[in-house]
Design an enzyme around this catalytic site. Sequence first.
Site, PDB file in Angstrom:
ATOM      1  N   GLY A   9       0.854  -1.190   0.000  1.00 21.69           N
ATOM      2  CA  GLY A   9       0.000   0.000   0.000  1.00 21.69           C
ATOM      3  C   GLY A   9       0.882   1.229   0.000  1.00 21.69           C
ATOM      4  O   GLY A   9       1.492   1.553   1.028  1.00 21.69           O
ATOM      5  N   VAL A  12       0.343   7.913   0.532  1.00 25.62           N
ATOM      6  CA  VAL A  12       1.393   8.680   1.223  1.00 25.62           C
ATOM      7  C   VAL A  12       1.822   8.040   2.550  1.00 25.62           C
ATOM      8  O   VAL A  12       3.014   7.973   2.849  1.00 25.62           O
ATOM      9  CB  VAL A  12       0.935  10.132   1.473  1.00 25.62           C
ATOM     10  N   GLY A  14       1.813   4.892   3.473  1.00 21.15           N
ATOM     11  CA  GLY A  14       2.625   3.705   3.203  1.00 21.15           C
ATOM     12  C   GLY A  14       4.011   4.084   2.712  1.00 21.15           C
ATOM     13  O   GLY A  14       5.018   3.523   3.144  1.00 21.15           O
ATOM     14  N   ASN A 102      -6.549   2.133  10.054  1.00 21.49           N
ATOM     15  CA  ASN A 102      -7.536   2.384  11.116  1.00 21.49           C
ATOM     16  C   ASN A 102      -8.669   1.367  11.015  1.00 21.49           C
ATOM     17  O   ASN A 102      -9.824   1.711  10.790  1.00 21.49           O
ATOM     18  CB  ASN A 102      -8.107   3.794  10.985  1.00 21.49           C
ATOM     19  N   SER A 128      -0.463   6.562  14.657  1.00 20.74           N
ATOM     20  CA  SER A 128      -0.959   7.933  14.646  1.00 20.74           C
ATOM     21  C   SER A 128       0.163   8.915  14.373  1.00 20.74           C
ATOM     22  O   SER A 128       1.312   8.705  14.757  1.00 20.74           O
ATOM     23  CB  SER A 128      -1.607   8.294  15.990  1.00 20.74           C
ATOM     24  N   LYS A 182      -6.223   2.724  19.357  1.00 25.49           N
ATOM     25  CA  LYS A 182      -6.112   3.756  18.312  1.00 25.49           C
ATOM     26  C   LYS A 182      -7.472   4.395  18.037  1.00 25.49           C
ATOM     27  O   LYS A 182      -7.593   5.605  17.836  1.00 25.49           O
ATOM     28  CB  LYS A 182      -5.521   3.177  17.022  1.00 25.49           C
ATOM     29  N   HIS A 185      -8.148   6.748  20.777  1.00 27.94           N
ATOM     30  CA  HIS A 185      -7.276   7.909  20.511  1.00 27.94           C
ATOM     31  C   HIS A 185      -8.004   8.866  19.580  1.00 27.94           C
ATOM     32  O   HIS A 185      -8.062  10.083  19.809  1.00 27.94           O
ATOM     33  CB  HIS A 185      -5.967   7.411  19.887  1.00 27.94           C
ATOM     34  N   ASN A 186      -8.612   8.324  18.538  1.00 32.82           N
ATOM     35  CA  ASN A 186      -9.314   9.178  17.584  1.00 32.82           C
ATOM     36  C   ASN A 186     -10.583   9.781  18.182  1.00 32.82           C
ATOM     37  O   ASN A 186     -10.938  10.911  17.865  1.00 32.82           O
ATOM     38  CB  ASN A 186      -9.650   8.392  16.310  1.00 32.82           C
ATOM     39  N   GLU A 189      -9.379  12.557  19.992  1.00 36.43           N
ATOM     40  CA  GLU A 189      -8.975  13.543  18.963  1.00 36.43           C
ATOM     41  C   GLU A 189     -10.192  14.362  18.508  1.00 36.43           C
ATOM     42  O   GLU A 189     -10.137  15.599  18.447  1.00 36.43           O
ATOM     43  CB  GLU A 189      -8.358  12.760  17.795  1.00 36.43           C
ATOM     44  N   TYR A 190     -11.295  13.701  18.218  1.00 35.84           N
ATOM     45  CA  TYR A 190     -12.515  14.396  17.792  1.00 35.84           C
ATOM     46  C   TYR A 190     -12.959  15.389  18.872  1.00 35.84           C
ATOM     47  O   TYR A 190     -13.364  16.519  18.585  1.00 35.84           O
ATOM     48  CB  TYR A 190     -13.665  13.399  17.593  1.00 35.84           C
TER      49      TYR A 190
HETATM   50  C1  6PG Z   1      -3.947   9.980  13.357  1.00 37.96           C
HETATM   51  C2  6PG Z   1      -5.271  10.396  12.757  1.00 37.96           C
HETATM   52  C3  6PG Z   1      -5.510   9.655  11.485  1.00 37.96           C
HETATM   53  C4  6PG Z   1      -6.554  10.274  10.592  1.00 37.96           C
HETATM   54  C5  6PG Z   1      -7.920  10.184  11.161  1.00 37.96           C
HETATM   55  C6  6PG Z   1      -8.830  11.258  10.671  1.00 37.96           C
HETATM   56  O1  6PG Z   1      -3.982   9.563  14.495  1.00 37.96           O
HETATM   57  O2  6PG Z   1      -2.932  10.089  12.676  1.00 37.96           O
HETATM   58  O3  6PG Z   1      -6.297  10.127  13.653  1.00 37.96           O
HETATM   59  O4  6PG Z   1      -5.732   8.322  11.792  1.00 37.96           O
HETATM   60  O5  6PG Z   1      -6.226  11.570  10.285  1.00 37.96           O
HETATM   61  O6  6PG Z   1      -8.421   8.941  10.766  1.00 37.96           O
HETATM   62  O7  6PG Z   1     -10.096  10.852  10.997  1.00 37.96           O
HETATM   63  P1  6PG Z   1     -11.382  11.491  10.413  1.00 37.96           P
HETATM   64  O8  6PG Z   1     -11.246  11.479   8.913  1.00 37.96           O
HETATM   65  O9  6PG Z   1     -12.461  10.604  10.895  1.00 37.96           O
HETATM   66  O10 6PG Z   1     -11.427  12.874  10.954  1.00 37.96           O
END
Ligand code: 6PG
Length: 468
Positions: A9, A12, A14, A102, A128, A182, A185-186, A189-190
């Site tokens: 894969g 970018v 990969g 992911n 991440s 992970k 983590h996201n 992040e949100y």
């Molecule tokens: C990371 C990010 C990465 C990606 C997200 C964006 O940790 O490097 O979280 O995995 O940018 O998947 O997620 P959304 O497209 O759902 O905002």
Amino acid sequence: MKANIGVVGLAVMGQNLALNIARNGYAVAVYNRTAERTKKFVEERVKGEKIFPSFDIQHFVDSIEKPRKIILMVKAGSPVDEIIEELLPYLEKGDLLIDAGNSHYADTNERLERLSHHGILYLGMGVSGGEYGALHGPSIMPGGSLEAYKMVQDVLTKIAAKTEDGPCCTYVGNGSAGHFVKMVHNGIEYSIMQSISEIYDIMRKVLKMNSAEIGRVFEEWNKGELGSFLVEITYKIMNYMDEETNRPLVELILDKAEQKGTGKWTAQAALDLGVPTPSLNVAVFARTISHFKEQRIQLSKIFGEKKMAHVDKSIVKDLEKSLLFNMFLSFSQGLWLIHEASNAYNYNIDLLEVLRIWKGGCIIRAKLLDFLRNILKDNPQNINLLASDLAMNFVKEKLPSVLRVSSIARESGLPTPVLNNSIDYLFSLTEENLPANLIQAQRDFFGAHTFERIDKEGTFHVEWQELE
Ligand code: 6PG
């Protein structure tokens, strides 16, 4: 000469991961479904690194030393299964596949099980840090069998981001633990991204600050307790000018936030496991609502003009504290979810290690993580961090500011869902008597669902009214 490891894969992420591994002294075999991309990668980006391209999957597998270690950096979902099926005929017992995308944790469980029947080892690995992180050092969250992890421990720890507490990579736990962590983590992040946006909205609409001024405030904050990747990119975004219009680009971007699913999965997992993650959940809904642009335009006209509260810039300090409060409680909710999942799915996750590997490379890296680790070190059972004086003093000290900001937003008609849900999360958890007694009475009234009593043991039901 055989390659030490393979990467499938070459989008970018990969490409960058392959370059990162090669720059750390390994020979890397690379393969992409469309040969064109492989050619382009080798021509344009490979500068003397030991990267061996293959244009045929069998040739790719053969070019890797045994037992083979192959990282899959393809889009989550069916592309992962498709590439596994393509690889399978050429793999041998003891080879290792590592899904670095992911992927949903349930898919990872299913793949682990399926591949074990073929004697193939499998790791579900959260990565991440975006494109930059993949190249210069991401935070790496591998889960699966420890035996499989040991096979790639050296390379993973070498390519990971480094902090004073070591490489940002650890064996996260059994099964799909890596992908679960992970995912959360996201979710965090949100929540942090949404709460930064809520603060930004108050700055621009209530305080009438322009993007450059807002950028300066975030830049200052980034030097202090709020120091974090997401705050850092926010001030950089504020300062970025659109060449065509000479206006800050952020002001020209349509207010519809996209999502690929990890935040939603986090909320779903929390609902399934019965863990309260309200701030994380509403951050997903905030993105969903943003999508209804047409409706928002129409309804904003019917609703009429919103009158902004009259406050001056002295509230900037309150905004800073509100963001800290939100960040802290977003981590609190995420950690709690990981803890419950670890128990429910036998992941055996060490929360302190999770916080350690989030300190560098990843999107939610933040100075606050050191503070969280100190709280957890004192009491590893403090899984949502709140059960300590240190934590409680931290949030209580922020509370007057948080309430001020929330009420300014309410008065101005501005949505601050993460802020409000963080407040209610704290107020609910610190409330000895919730009105859930009434809910139980209502359930029993209309459905004989029974209730417990505070004054005696047992399960009870009463006829709340005479049936005619
Ligand atoms: C990371 C990010 C990465 C990606 C997200 C964006 O940790 O490097 O979280 O995995 O940018 O998947 O997620 P959304 O497209 O759902 O905002």
